[in-house]
Design an enzyme around this catalytic site. Structure first.
Site, short mmCIF file in Angstrom:
data_model
loop_
_atom_site.label_atom_id
_atom_site.label_comp_id
_atom_site.label_asym_id
_atom_site.label_seq_id
_atom_site.Cartn_x
_atom_site.Cartn_y
_atom_site.Cartn_z
N PHE A 229 33.18 -18.62 -2.38
CA PHE A 229 32.03 -19.43 -1.97
C PHE A 229 30.74 -18.73 -2.37
O PHE A 229 30.71 -17.54 -2.67
CB PHE A 229 32.05 -19.69 -0.46
CG PHE A 229 31.91 -18.44 0.37
CD1 PHE A 229 30.66 -18.01 0.81
CD2 PHE A 229 33.03 -17.67 0.70
CE1 PHE A 229 30.53 -16.85 1.57
CE2 PHE A 229 32.90 -16.51 1.46
CZ PHE A 229 31.65 -16.11 1.89
N CYS A 230 29.65 -19.51 -2.38
CA CYS A 230 28.32 -18.98 -2.68
C CYS A 230 27.30 -19.90 -2.01
O CYS A 230 27.66 -20.77 -1.23
CB CYS A 230 28.08 -18.87 -4.18
SG CYS A 230 28.17 -20.46 -5.04
N THR A 231 26.04 -19.74 -2.33
CA THR A 231 24.98 -20.49 -1.64
C THR A 231 25.09 -22.00 -1.85
O THR A 231 25.15 -22.77 -0.89
CB THR A 231 23.59 -20.02 -2.11
OG1 THR A 231 23.52 -18.61 -1.98
CG2 THR A 231 22.50 -20.67 -1.26
N ILE B 70 27.62 -22.91 0.70
CA ILE B 70 27.29 -22.65 2.11
C ILE B 70 26.34 -23.71 2.66
O ILE B 70 26.48 -24.16 3.80
CB ILE B 70 26.65 -21.26 2.26
CG1 ILE B 70 27.60 -20.17 1.77
CG2 ILE B 70 26.25 -20.99 3.71
CD1 ILE B 70 26.92 -18.85 1.48
#
EC number: 1.14.-.-
Length: 329
Positions: A176-178, A205
């Site tokens: 996952f990332c922003t 996120i």
């Protein structure tokens, strides 16, 4: 609801004419007073912009008028003030820099996981959960039990994979990332290296915080964002972090009480890394920022240009007054 809409967007799609797309896109941003930065490359588009509801809608409509971008992924949040100062469209080799040739998410990538299904996936003991963001982002918030690769930038992620992950041992990997772009490209990297079950959080996120209720959330802390808000909380509102303008690291109110902190010049993260020459330059920048604030302007962007013009006019007027006084004498 606040007045300013902050819109993070991206899409991996082949844009062979990306260079020709730049100026019309920039013109559209300027026309609608949309500020922020968009990146264009052969592999797609990425960026975060902000403006009024109408302005953002106009920009999205313009982008979606291109059949290749009709389903562009975007997330919205809101802020009291404009978090950007300029309108920019940049041409790049990659819309997010991994630095590995032949990695193309348009051809192969992992499986999207909707925010509502994310908790089940990362609760599976067989799942290896990896945060693909940078060290300073992870420090202020991440998912429960997520692995921190301890990278300073995304270009270091391939090395982390080579040294720590094995497709024979790690059968199920979730990342996952922003906003979704880094983890999507990361899945393309892992697939190219022979990993089979590779997943990534759709929308990142920000989408998870938007759709998953707090009481069911597995997110811990705040989410770093690349604008003047610095971080957002679970309600996607500005969080409790500020930013050191010297090193751009997130800092708390307690951090500001430390002896290493000097507003606009240094913090405990960078105090020993900033040279005296840099500190002097930062001090001058802070001085100009304060002067601009006192006059109701920003020290950068369009307002800075107005302030510079006013200062120039005042100097010219002062010179003219001095000249006339000399002539009278």
């Amino acid at each position: 609801m606040s007045q300013i809409v902050v819109c993070a967007m991206y899409k991996f799609v082949t844009l062979e004419d990306f260079e020709a797309m730049r100026q019309p896109l920039l013109d559209t941003m300027i026309k609608n007073n949309v500020k922020g930065t968009l990146l264009l490359a052969n592999e797609g588009i990425n960026g975060t912009v902000a403006g009024t509801r109408e302005s953002i809608d106009n920009l999205l409509a313009y982008l979606k008028s291109d059949p290749r971008l009709v389903d562009i992924d975007y997330k919205e949040s809101y802020h009291q003030e404009m978090p950007f100062y300029r309108s920019k469209v940049k041409l790049k080799k990659e819309i997010v820099t991994l630095g590995v040739d032949e990695i193309d998410p348009n051809k192969i990538c992992g499986k999207y996981v909707e925010p509502k299904d994310w908790n089940d996936l990362i609760s599976d003991p067989e799942t290896v959960l990896i945060d693909t963001r940078n060290e300073y982002e992870i420090e202020i918030g991440t998912f429960k039990n997520a692995i921190n690769p301890h990278t300073e930038n995304f270009r270091e992620f391939p090395q982390y994979v080579d040294e720590n992950l094995d497709p024979k041992k790690h059968k199920k990997v979730a990342m996952f990332c922003t906003g979704g772009i880094r983890c999507e490209k990361s899945t393309a990297l892992l697939k190219a290296k022979g990993f089979d079950e590779v997943y990534h959080l759709k929308g990142g996120i920000l989408k998870y915080l938007e759709e998953v209720p707090k009481e069911k959330s597995m997110w811990q802390g705040e989410c770093f964002v690349f604008d003047s808000r610095v971080a957002v909380n679970h309600d996607l509102e500005k969080g409790n972090y500020d930013q050191c303008f010297a090193c751009r690291m997130p800092i708390t109110e307690d951090d500001k009480k430390r002896p290493e902190y000097v507003k606009g010049i240094s913090c405990h993260h960078c105090y020993d890394k900033v040279t005296e020459k840099q500190k002097a330059r930062f001090a001058e920048r802070e001085k100009q920022s304060q002067l601009a604030a006192e006059k109701g302007f920003s020290h950068i962007g369009d307002e800075a240009k107005k302030l510079a013009q006013l200062n120039k006019q005042k100097k010219q007027q002062a010179k003219e007054a001095a000249r006339k006084k000399t002539e009278k004498n």
